[in-house]
Scaffold this motif. Structure first.
Motif, short mmCIF file in Angstrom:
data_model
loop_
_atom_site.label_atom_id
_atom_site.label_comp_id
_atom_site.label_asym_id
_atom_site.label_seq_id
_atom_site.Cartn_x
_atom_site.Cartn_y
_atom_site.Cartn_z
N ALA A 1 0.98 -1.22 0.12
CA ALA A 1 0.03 -0.01 0.03
C ALA A 1 0.62 1.24 -0.15
O ALA A 1 0.61 2.16 -0.74
N TYR A 2 1.80 1.29 0.82
CA TYR A 2 2.85 2.42 0.80
C TYR A 2 3.43 2.57 -0.43
O TYR A 2 3.70 3.57 -1.08
N ALA A 3 3.79 1.36 -1.17
CA ALA A 3 4.67 1.43 -2.24
C ALA A 3 3.75 1.99 -3.56
O ALA A 3 4.16 2.76 -4.39
N ALA A 4 2.36 1.76 -3.46
CA ALA A 4 1.50 2.20 -4.38
C ALA A 4 1.30 3.78 -4.11
O ALA A 4 1.14 4.32 -5.17
N LEU A 5 1.25 4.27 -2.82
CA LEU A 5 0.99 5.54 -2.90
C LEU A 5 1.94 6.57 -2.41
O LEU A 5 1.64 7.71 -2.65
N LEU A 6 3.16 6.19 -2.08
CA LEU A 6 4.13 6.99 -1.33
C LEU A 6 5.39 7.05 -2.08
O LEU A 6 5.66 6.00 -2.81
N ARG A 7 6.17 7.77 -1.54
CA ARG A 7 7.71 7.76 -2.03
C ARG A 7 8.57 8.12 -0.87
O ARG A 7 7.99 8.64 0.20
N PRO A 8 9.78 7.41 -0.77
CA PRO A 8 10.47 7.48 0.41
C PRO A 8 10.73 8.96 0.95
O PRO A 8 10.70 9.65 0.11
N GLY A 9 10.51 9.23 2.11
CA GLY A 9 10.65 10.44 2.74
C GLY A 9 9.24 11.42 2.78
O GLY A 9 9.17 12.23 3.69
N ASP A 10 8.16 10.61 2.35
CA ASP A 10 6.99 11.06 2.36
C ASP A 10 6.37 11.15 4.02
O ASP A 10 6.85 10.11 4.83
N THR A 11 5.58 11.98 4.38
CA THR A 11 5.24 12.08 5.81
C THR A 11 3.75 11.22 5.93
O THR A 11 2.95 11.34 5.19
N VAL A 12 3.70 10.42 6.87
CA VAL A 12 2.58 9.60 7.18
C VAL A 12 2.04 9.84 8.79
O VAL A 12 3.00 9.86 9.36
#
Length: 412
Positions: free
Chosen positions: A109-120
């Motif tokens: 899910a993270y890989a589909a929506l985010l990039r390294p360094g994004d805030t969650v």
């Protein structure tokens, strides 16, 4: 050739007696103790049969109709069946059933929506968040910037004001709602509202309640979340594994995040077993089971509170209970060891706004065995007596063995 379970066991005893003894010991442990872990359950014999099927031999990288290996006609049929059943069960436009675990599903899910360094923004670990919600030693804590929200110190409920405030301050790329130790229903509508307010994706980590959702005993996150991550074991009573549910427009991103980005070949025997579990969860009998699981949890929580334990949030809406045993004169880790010696198997968990750890219990497995609210009251009394020192663990184990014998997980 069809091989009976008895003959399979005999073959294993002759070929590998050392491992056969280990498996026999585990079977005896499950048969003679009570599985009160919130994360465990007993699968049906049909699920076990699928796990031990010929699909265990099949390599099937890719997706139905687009495999990297030949001979996948039956693997494709099994996966399509699992996908269609999952979509129907949860009202989802798309389902990916290849994830090896709940953590694998969250990673995808993270890989589909985010990039390294994004805030969650996610529930903090001390308040019941999972390792994939930003633990420093986990990929999530290393690759993303996590901000943790918490629960109210008085009620133990998620602090919605804090969630909104942190979201407005940090403007996360994604918000995660879900927990491994939160006994109440999540307000998915509230989290959707906050996510829309700050332009964030909403990820629902429904590893624990998804089985209750299947049985109509918990609210469904699918209409609210961009992606729902879940496990197929726990209350759902399927094989150990994960899945993702999402809208159609995210289907390709989710599938590519699972394969080839985070995983290789699917475990086709597990996918087949998931199909069996989804089919079972669509039956009226499963609906009865899901509601009884919640009724048992509420009865167990009330009985534990009556015995002097402090039950977080004052009760539960789900299969899960968290409780502080310190009023009985014992800390969480000591309590877990003492109870396991008595045949009561459960786990420790963090207690919000506390220095010590507590106990996490669940009623999924004992409900599968056929136990009801009467047995939950008995279990609570025995548990409290062991922790107070009024009943020796060895003596309590005989009581547990007797109760377990009356409700065998596999009576036939």
């Amino acid at each position: 050739m069809t091989v009976s379970p008895a003959l399979e066991a005999d073959l294993l005893r002759r070929q590998d007696p050392e491992l056969a003894d280990i498996l026999r010991g585990e079977r005896e442990r499950q048969r003679t103790t009570l599985q009160l872990s919130a994360a465990e359950n007993f699968t049906s014999p049909a699920v076990l049969a699928a796990l031990g099927s010929a699909l265990a031999n099949k390599y099937a990288e890719g997706y139905p109709g687009a495999r990297h290996h030949g001979g996948c006609a039956y693997a494709d049929a099994a996966e399509r069946l699992a996908v269609e059943r999952a979509k129907a069960l949860f009202g989802a436009e798309h389902a990916n059933v290849q994830a090896h675990s709940g953590s694998s599903a969250v990673l995808a899910a993270y890989a589909a929506l985010l990039r390294p360094g994004d805030t969650v923004l996610a529930l903090g670990l001390p308040h019941g968040g999972h390792l994939t919600h930003g633990a420093p030693g986990n990929f999530s804590g290393r690759w993303f910037r996590f901000v943790g929200y918490g629960v109210d110190a008085e009620s133990g409920l998620v602090d919605h004001d804090q969630v909104r405030s942190l979201a407005l301050t940090h403007r996360p790329k994604a918000i995660v709602c879900g927990s491994i130790a939160y006994p109440r229903h999540i307000d998915h509508g509230f989290f959707r509202e906050v996510a829309d307010e700050v332009g964030a994706h909403l990820i629902a980590d429904a590893a624990h309640p998804i089985g209750l959702v299947a049985g109509g005993a918990a609210p469904n996150p699918v209409p609210y979340a961009d992606i729902v991550c879940a496990t197929t074991h726990k209350v759902l009573r399927g094989p150990r594994g994960g899945m993702l549910l999402c809208r159609a427009e995210l289907a390709e991103r989710v599938d590519r995040a699972v394969f080839p980005f985070t995983q290789g070949g699917a475990q086709m025997h597990t996918v087949a077993a998931k199909a069996v579990a989804f089919g079972e969860a669509a039956t009226p009998a499963y609906t009865v089971y899901a509601h009884q699981t919640v009724a048992n949890a509420r009865a167990l929580a009330a009985a534990l509170a009556a015995e002097g334990l402090v039950v977080t949030t004052g009760g539960t809406d789900t299969h899960l209970i968290t409780a502080d045993p310190s009023p009985l004169g014992v800390d969480g880790r000591t309590a877990r060891g003492r109870l396991e010696a008595a045949g009561l198997v459960l786990e420790c968990c963090a207690l919000p706004h506390a220095d010590d750890r507590g106990l996490r219990l669940g009623t999924a497995a004992v409900t599968t065995q056929g136990m009801g609210t009467r047995e939950m009251t008995f279990v609570a009394g025995l548990l409290a007596s062991v922790l107070r020192g009024g009943t020796d663990p060895a003596r309590a184990r005989e009581d547990v063995r007797e109760l377990a014998a009356a409700f065998p997980p596999y009576p036939h």
